[in-house]
Motif scaffolding. Structure first.
Motif, PDB file in Angstrom:
ATOM      1  N   HIS A 161      32.305  47.736  32.025  1.00 49.36           N
ATOM      2  CA  HIS A 161      31.339  45.709  32.547  1.00 49.36           C
ATOM      3  C   HIS A 161      31.482  44.467  31.303  1.00 49.36           C
ATOM      4  O   HIS A 161      31.654  43.424  31.585  1.00 49.36           O
ATOM      5  CB  HIS A 161      29.913  46.021  33.174  1.00 49.36           C
ATOM      6  CG  HIS A 161      29.738  44.892  33.498  1.00 49.36           C
ATOM      7  ND1 HIS A 161      28.806  44.168  33.360  1.00 49.36           N
ATOM      8  CD2 HIS A 161      29.596  44.885  35.069  1.00 49.36           C
ATOM      9  CE1 HIS A 161      28.649  43.184  33.744  1.00 49.36           C
ATOM     10  NE2 HIS A 161      28.725  43.932  34.843  1.00 49.36           N
ATOM     11  N   CYS A 208      34.909  43.851  29.846  1.00 44.50           N
ATOM     12  CA  CYS A 208      35.689  43.082  31.983  1.00 44.50           C
ATOM     13  C   CYS A 208      35.448  41.788  31.670  1.00 44.50           C
ATOM     14  O   CYS A 208      35.585  40.515  32.272  1.00 44.50           O
ATOM     15  CB  CYS A 208      35.238  44.260  33.235  1.00 44.50           C
ATOM     16  SG  CYS A 208      36.277  45.031  33.291  1.00 44.50           S
ATOM     17  N   GLY A 209      33.408  41.720  30.921  1.00 46.02           N
ATOM     18  CA  GLY A 209      33.250  40.575  31.170  1.00 46.02           C
ATOM     19  C   GLY A 209      33.711  39.120  30.331  1.00 46.02           C
ATOM     20  O   GLY A 209      33.721  38.064  30.665  1.00 46.02           O
ATOM     21  N   GLY A 233      36.773  39.607  29.420  1.00 46.44           N
ATOM     22  CA  GLY A 233      38.131  39.284  29.311  1.00 46.44           C
ATOM     23  C   GLY A 233      39.040  40.379  29.004  1.00 46.44           C
ATOM     24  O   GLY A 233      40.255  40.512  28.932  1.00 46.44           O
ATOM     25  N   TRP A 285      41.395  42.851  29.619  1.00 45.49           N
ATOM     26  CA  TRP A 285      41.100  43.892  30.341  1.00 45.49           C
ATOM     27  C   TRP A 285      41.732  45.482  29.421  1.00 45.49           C
ATOM     28  O   TRP A 285      41.446  46.115  30.210  1.00 45.49           O
ATOM     29  CB  TRP A 285      42.293  43.180  30.975  1.00 45.49           C
ATOM     30  CG  TRP A 285      41.581  42.831  32.339  1.00 45.49           C
ATOM     31  CD1 TRP A 285      41.335  41.372  31.710  1.00 45.49           C
ATOM     32  CD2 TRP A 285      40.695  42.771  33.229  1.00 45.49           C
ATOM     33  NE1 TRP A 285      40.964  40.821  33.504  1.00 45.49           N
ATOM     34  CE2 TRP A 285      39.884  41.767  34.280  1.00 45.49           C
ATOM     35  CE3 TRP A 285      40.475  44.505  33.947  1.00 45.49           C
ATOM     36  CZ2 TRP A 285      39.470  42.144  34.803  1.00 45.49           C
ATOM     37  CZ3 TRP A 285      39.217  44.791  34.980  1.00 45.49           C
ATOM     38  CH2 TRP A 285      38.915  43.171  35.869  1.00 45.49           C
ATOM     39  N   THR A 288      32.571  47.762  39.001  1.00 42.75           N
ATOM     40  CA  THR A 288      32.683  46.813  38.238  1.00 42.75           C
ATOM     41  C   THR A 288      33.789  46.145  38.217  1.00 42.75           C
ATOM     42  O   THR A 288      34.548  45.049  37.522  1.00 42.75           O
ATOM     43  CB  THR A 288      32.198  47.712  36.909  1.00 42.75           C
ATOM     44  OG1 THR A 288      30.968  47.952  36.915  1.00 42.75           O
ATOM     45  CG2 THR A 288      32.600  46.707  35.648  1.00 42.75           C
ATOM     46  N   SER A 309      35.148  44.385  40.960  1.00 35.10           N
ATOM     47  CA  SER A 309      34.407  43.020  41.024  1.00 35.10           C
ATOM     48  C   SER A 309      35.067  41.793  39.815  1.00 35.10           C
ATOM     49  O   SER A 309      35.712  40.610  39.992  1.00 35.10           O
ATOM     50  CB  SER A 309      32.573  42.677  40.398  1.00 35.10           C
ATOM     51  OG  SER A 309      32.301  43.704  41.347  1.00 35.10           O
ATOM     52  N   HIS A 310      35.020  42.456  38.527  1.00 34.34           N
ATOM     53  CA  HIS A 310      35.528  41.432  37.981  1.00 34.34           C
ATOM     54  C   HIS A 310      37.783  41.189  37.685  1.00 34.34           C
ATOM     55  O   HIS A 310      37.458  39.890  37.202  1.00 34.34           O
ATOM     56  CB  HIS A 310      35.451  42.367  36.262  1.00 34.34           C
ATOM     57  CG  HIS A 310      34.785  41.661  35.475  1.00 34.34           C
ATOM     58  ND1 HIS A 310      33.678  40.393  34.972  1.00 34.34           N
ATOM     59  CD2 HIS A 310      33.711  43.551  35.806  1.00 34.34           C
ATOM     60  CE1 HIS A 310      32.346  41.369  34.823  1.00 34.34           C
ATOM     61  NE2 HIS A 310      32.312  42.933  35.329  1.00 34.34           N
ATOM     62  N   LYS A 353      36.591  38.384  40.141  1.00 33.66           N
ATOM     63  CA  LYS A 353      36.449  37.055  39.539  1.00 33.66           C
ATOM     64  C   LYS A 353      37.925  36.249  39.227  1.00 33.66           C
ATOM     65  O   LYS A 353      37.774  35.407  38.926  1.00 33.66           O
ATOM     66  CB  LYS A 353      34.993  37.380  38.476  1.00 33.66           C
ATOM     67  CG  LYS A 353      33.910  38.038  39.388  1.00 33.66           C
ATOM     68  CD  LYS A 353      32.715  37.559  38.418  1.00 33.66           C
ATOM     69  CE  LYS A 353      31.560  37.927  38.839  1.00 33.66           C
ATOM     70  NZ  LYS A 353      30.650  38.419  38.493  1.00 33.66           N
ATOM     71  N   ASP A 354      38.495  37.427  38.412  1.00 31.81           N
ATOM     72  CA  ASP A 354      39.648  36.521  37.480  1.00 31.81           C
ATOM     73  C   ASP A 354      41.005  36.099  38.478  1.00 31.81           C
ATOM     74  O   ASP A 354      41.782  35.821  37.445  1.00 31.81           O
ATOM     75  CB  ASP A 354      40.267  37.333  36.421  1.00 31.81           C
ATOM     76  CG  ASP A 354      38.933  37.379  35.473  1.00 31.81           C
ATOM     77  OD1 ASP A 354      38.453  37.061  35.856  1.00 31.81           O
ATOM     78  OD2 ASP A 354      39.438  38.092  34.142  1.00 31.81           O
ATOM     79  N   ALA A 377      32.529  42.381  46.534  1.00 34.78           N
ATOM     80  CA  ALA A 377      33.544  41.152  45.316  1.00 34.78           C
ATOM     81  C   ALA A 377      34.397  41.089  46.126  1.00 34.78           C
ATOM     82  O   ALA A 377      35.313  40.199  46.385  1.00 34.78           O
ATOM     83  CB  ALA A 377      33.053  42.137  44.722  1.00 34.78           C
TER      84      ALA A 377
END
Length: 868
Positions: free
Chosen positions: A220, A223-224, A226, A228, A252, A255-256, A259-260, A287
């Motif tokens: 998490h 990923c938050g 970036g 990856w 998790t 979701s990320h 968001k990207d 998500a």
């Protein structure tokens, strides 16, 4: 009794009412059950989270001298006080433990530490922990874990690391995976991944096996920020160590990715998750649905929403809102409302965002009644509307021209202590302006400024536009000056409104002056700006009659000049490899001037012309051929005087030529500025030039229009047909009507009225054509207007076809047109000429009954009839 209580407590099926019933029975029997039985019952009620009930039961127990609480009883009581956020009473219970001489256990101390941390008193918890260690009170690993969690939660991560180091250095208890996970999670949430990974490495070095929680925290966190690649590497390491990813791991990652904007990768992971037998949860679905909605892939979003329902997973309010919002944006408010009803049935309470989406959606789809009904339901359900809610309602009602209801909403908004903003007032000002209530609009404008809300460009534009529509150009200019004084820069909409207003007021000189000012200020005029001016100049031409103007000039790439029958190559009439169409005027059968029948193939060919541009050349050829027959030496153009004149009057041909040149100059300037003239531009010019009899220029303009791939519409044909009919050139006008119908354009009332009127004015022979046009008008389902009906009555009366005239007369009332005195007079005169005395007198009686007054000549004629 005691065995029954203990068995019931162990069954885990005990309800609160049953537990209270058992407690009442326990304190009623003699002898009383043991403290162990009471402890079991108190523990079950505490697990139900009915902490106040537990405290009340304890107080009743203390009323019996036979009941002596033990450490378990006191621990349950302390836990209840701490969960009620009354840690002070928890310490009182601890004092009672000491007083009773009961030995505290780790649970006792943990309850107090947990209570302090839950109330945010971390410093007090640390101090208590130090006292516990110093005085040798009993504690365990969980005790250290509570302090570490409290420190991490309050942001004291470095102190938590110090405690971890102390524990590793020789404390009473070694830290476990929970202690490490707590610190790792704290650093991950703060984005300090380097420190989180150091703690993780320390954990591995001390042979403490990470669990799924450890990996989930790290994934998490990575990923938050970036990272990856590191997250994927960690996921691979997790699987290699035999730690299976769970739903949170996948959620998790999904979701990320969403968001990207990596939606397809997220969907791939979602499918992989299902393949591995891991059931997605509401977080996973939410998500993906949110990401799909954001990207505009509404179809796939609704499919995922249906999937979540089919899986039996209850979406949260945010997911419901997302789907309702996209359905409303699609215009599918019916489906959105069904989802809303499903939401309420499933026990998910709609919030203000839910209602706002639906209210806005109903207004966009024209359902203002549904929107206001939903607003009343919202209020009834106890959901408080916000400024956005009222703005949607006020804006929607104003667009529906329901200004009074919009003002009522404004008053309700103020009553609920919600302050109207700029959008609120702009909506109201625009609404009043569109309803022609400019006085109310200006009043609101001043009220807005008095309340300290500064108007913006939109506010001024609404007022200026409203005033211009009312032809109050002086007040509009005053608004423009005020706008500039307030350091607001007029935009092209401001100038367009003013230009349009001046043009409609006949002030074309002021309009052109504003146009040049607009360009001087660096504001680029758009097509609408040019169209307003061209239309105004062409209206000046219409009032002047026929004149001779200079040929229209164009760009070299597309010659813009009059065309003749023999000039087909240059005008685009001849297309390589295609057959020239037959002249529709020659194909008409004798006696049937409006026979527009054609073979199915030909009809289908015509139908394809207007839609794809590829079919346009055929329309160009036929349209231009029809126009080519219009030009000729008998157009009646006036030759302008070659001698200079000091003063030019409005009716002077030189003045007329000047207006023509100005209109064409505007067109040329428009093209120079890379603005493509649209059908409105060409229609204005064609209408003006047709009305002034400049046929050669009209043909050139039509050629240019077709070369620019701007196809003629009903307005174009109406202008041409009307001008031809005024010149009594009915054959050419009928040819254009045929072209119009073959081009899949539906003639309207004005088309047929022009042809009927023109035929009636072109002599007795042409009147038969007017009758044929009228028959076609009825076949096409076009209803005649009042003027057309009067023209037909006059025509039939002149032809002596009184029964047909009377049929038209009678149909007027059915169509909602009250026959006027003129129509009565035409019929009476017609009946008199045919010596149909009774019909004429009957009409005279009708006139008297309707309170109409005949002129003296008709009265004299009728008196003569009565004497016969």
């Amino acid at each position: 009794m005691e065995k029954l209580v203990i068995d019931k407590c162990k069954s885990k099926s005990l309800k609160l009412d049953e537990a209270l019933g058992l407690f009442s029975s326990m304190i009623s029997v003699t002898p009383l059950p043991s403290i162990s039985a009471f402890n079991n019952l108190l523990g079950v009620v505490s697990k139900m989270k009915h902490y106040s009930t537990d405290v009340s039961m304890f107080q009743q127990m203390m009323g019996f001298k036979q009941i002596q609480p033990d450490i378990f009883t006191m621990n349950i009581l302390m836990n209840c006080f701490c969960n009620l956020k009354r840690v002070d009473l928890g310490f009182s219970a601890f004092a009672m433990i000491v007083k009773l001489g009961l030995p505290p256990d780790p649970y006792t101390m943990n309850a107090l530490l947990l209570g302090l941390c839950n109330e945010g008193k971390v410093n007090d918890a640390v101090e208590l922990f130090q006292q516990i260690v110093k005085n040798g009170y009993p504690c365990d690993q969980y005790t250290s874990g509570i302090i570490i969690r409290g420190l991490c939660k309050s942001g004291n991560l470095l102190y938590a690391v110090d405690m971890l180091n102390e524990m590793n250095a020789g404390g009473r208890f070694k830290p476990d995976v929970v202690c490490y996970n707590t610190i790792i999670d704290g650093f991950c949430k703060e984005g300090c991944m380097d420190k989180a990974l150091i703690i993780f490495q320390d954990m591995l070095d001390r042979s403490i096996e990470p669990d799924v929680v450890t990996f989930n925290c790290l994934i998490h966190g990575l990923c938050g920020i970036g990272q990856w690649n590191k997250a994927k590497s960690l996921l691979a390491g997790m699987i290699n160590q035999g730690v299976l990813p769970n739903v949170r791991t996948f959620s998790t990652l999904v979701s990320h990715l969403c968001k990207d904007g990596e939606i397809q990768k997220a969907i791939y992971l979602f499918k992989l998750m299902s393949q591995r037998g891991i059931r997605p949860d509401v977080v996973t679905f939410a998500a993906i649905i949110h990401a799909l909605c954001k990207s505009g892939d509404w179809g796939q979003a609704t499919n995922f929403f249906q999937n979540i329902i089919d899986c039996g997973i209850l979406p949260d309010v945010v997911t419901f809102n997302c789907i309702i919002d996209i359905l409303c944006k699609e215009g599918n408010t019916g489906k959105a409302f069904d989802i809303f009803e499903l939401m309420t049935c499933k026990g998910v309470k709609p919030n203000v965002i839910t209602y706002n989406s639906l209210i806005q959606g109903f207004f966009h789809s024209g359902g203002w009644k549904e929107a206001t009904t939903l607003f009343n339901r919202m209020m009834g359900d106890g959901v408080h509307p916000d400024v956005l809610t009222f703005n949607y309602l006020i804006n929607g009602l104003c667009k529906e021209k329901r200004a009074k209801q919009a003002i009522t909403m404004l008053e309700l908004m103020i009553q609920r202590d919600l302050k109207p903003d700029l959008f609120t007032y702009n909506s109201l000002i625009r609404g009043f302006c569109n309803s022609g209530q400019w006085a109310e609009a200006t009043s609101l404008f001043h009220k807005m400024m008095n309340e300290g809300i500064n108007p913006d460009v939109i506010s001024f534009n609404c007022l200026i536009n409203g005033l211009c529509k009312e032809k109050r150009t002086e007040e509009a200019i005053a608004m423009l000056e005020l706008m500039i004084q307030r350091d607001l820069k007029p935009d092209f909409f401001t100038y367009n409104s003013l230009i349009h207003g001046f043009c409609n007021s006949g002030q074309w000189a002021e309009a052109t002056s504003l146009f040049h000012k607009m360009m001087n200020e660096g504001i680029n005029p758009d097509v609408i700006s040019f169209n307003c001016l061209i239309n105004a100049l062409c209206k000046v031409l219409i009032t002047m009659g026929p004149l001779k103007a200079k040929p229209i000039r164009g760009r070299p790439s597309t010659p813009f000049r009059p065309i003749s029958r023999n000039d087909q190559d240059q005008s685009g009439l001849k297309v390589q490899g295609s057959r020239q169409p037959d002249d529709p005027r020659k194909s008409r059968k004798k006696g049937h001037p409006l026979d527009l029948s054609s073979s199915p193939n030909q009809k289908e060919h015509w139908r394809g012309i207007r839609r794809p541009i590829a079919g346009a050349p055929f329309l160009i050829r036929l349209f231009s051929q029809s126009l080519a027959g219009v030009s000729g030496p008998s157009t009646g153009f006036h030759q302008p005087s070659k001698e200079p004149s000091k003063t030019i009057s409005r009716g002077d041909p030189q003045h007329k030529g000047k207006r023509t040149e100005e209109a064409i100059a505007m067109l040329e300037l428009m093209i120079q500025r890379d603005l493509k003239p649209d059908i409105v531009t060409f229609n204005s010019l064609i209408h003006g030039l047709c009305s002034s009899g400049q046929w050669a220029e009209v043909i050139s303009l039509c050629s240019r229009m077709m070369n620019d791939r701007v196809l003629p519409d009903v307005v174009t044909f109406n202008s041409l047909i009307n001008a031809l009919c005024k010149e009594k050139r009915i054959e050419e006008a009928i040819t254009l009507l045929e072209v119009m119908i073959q081009s899949d354009l539906t003639p309207d009332t004005l088309t047929f009225r022009s042809l009927i009127h023109g035929s009636c004015n072109s002599g007795q022979r042409a009147m038969e054509k007017a009758h044929e046009v009228f028959k076609l008008m009825k076949q096409k389902g076009v209803k005649p207007d009042e003027i057309t009906n009067r023209i037909l009555i006059r025509m039939y009366c002149l032809q002596g076809k009184m029964d047909m005239a009377k049929d038209v007369f009678d149909s007027m009332e059915i169509q909602g047109f009250a026959p006027d005195l003129g129509a009565y007079k035409m019929l009476i005169n017609g009946y008199v000429k045919q010596n149909r005395k009774d019909e004429a007198l009957r009409l005279a009686e009708e006139i008297q009954q309707k309170g109409l007054t005949l002129d003296k000549a008709t009265e004299k004629m009728l008196r003569g009839l009565t004497r016969l």
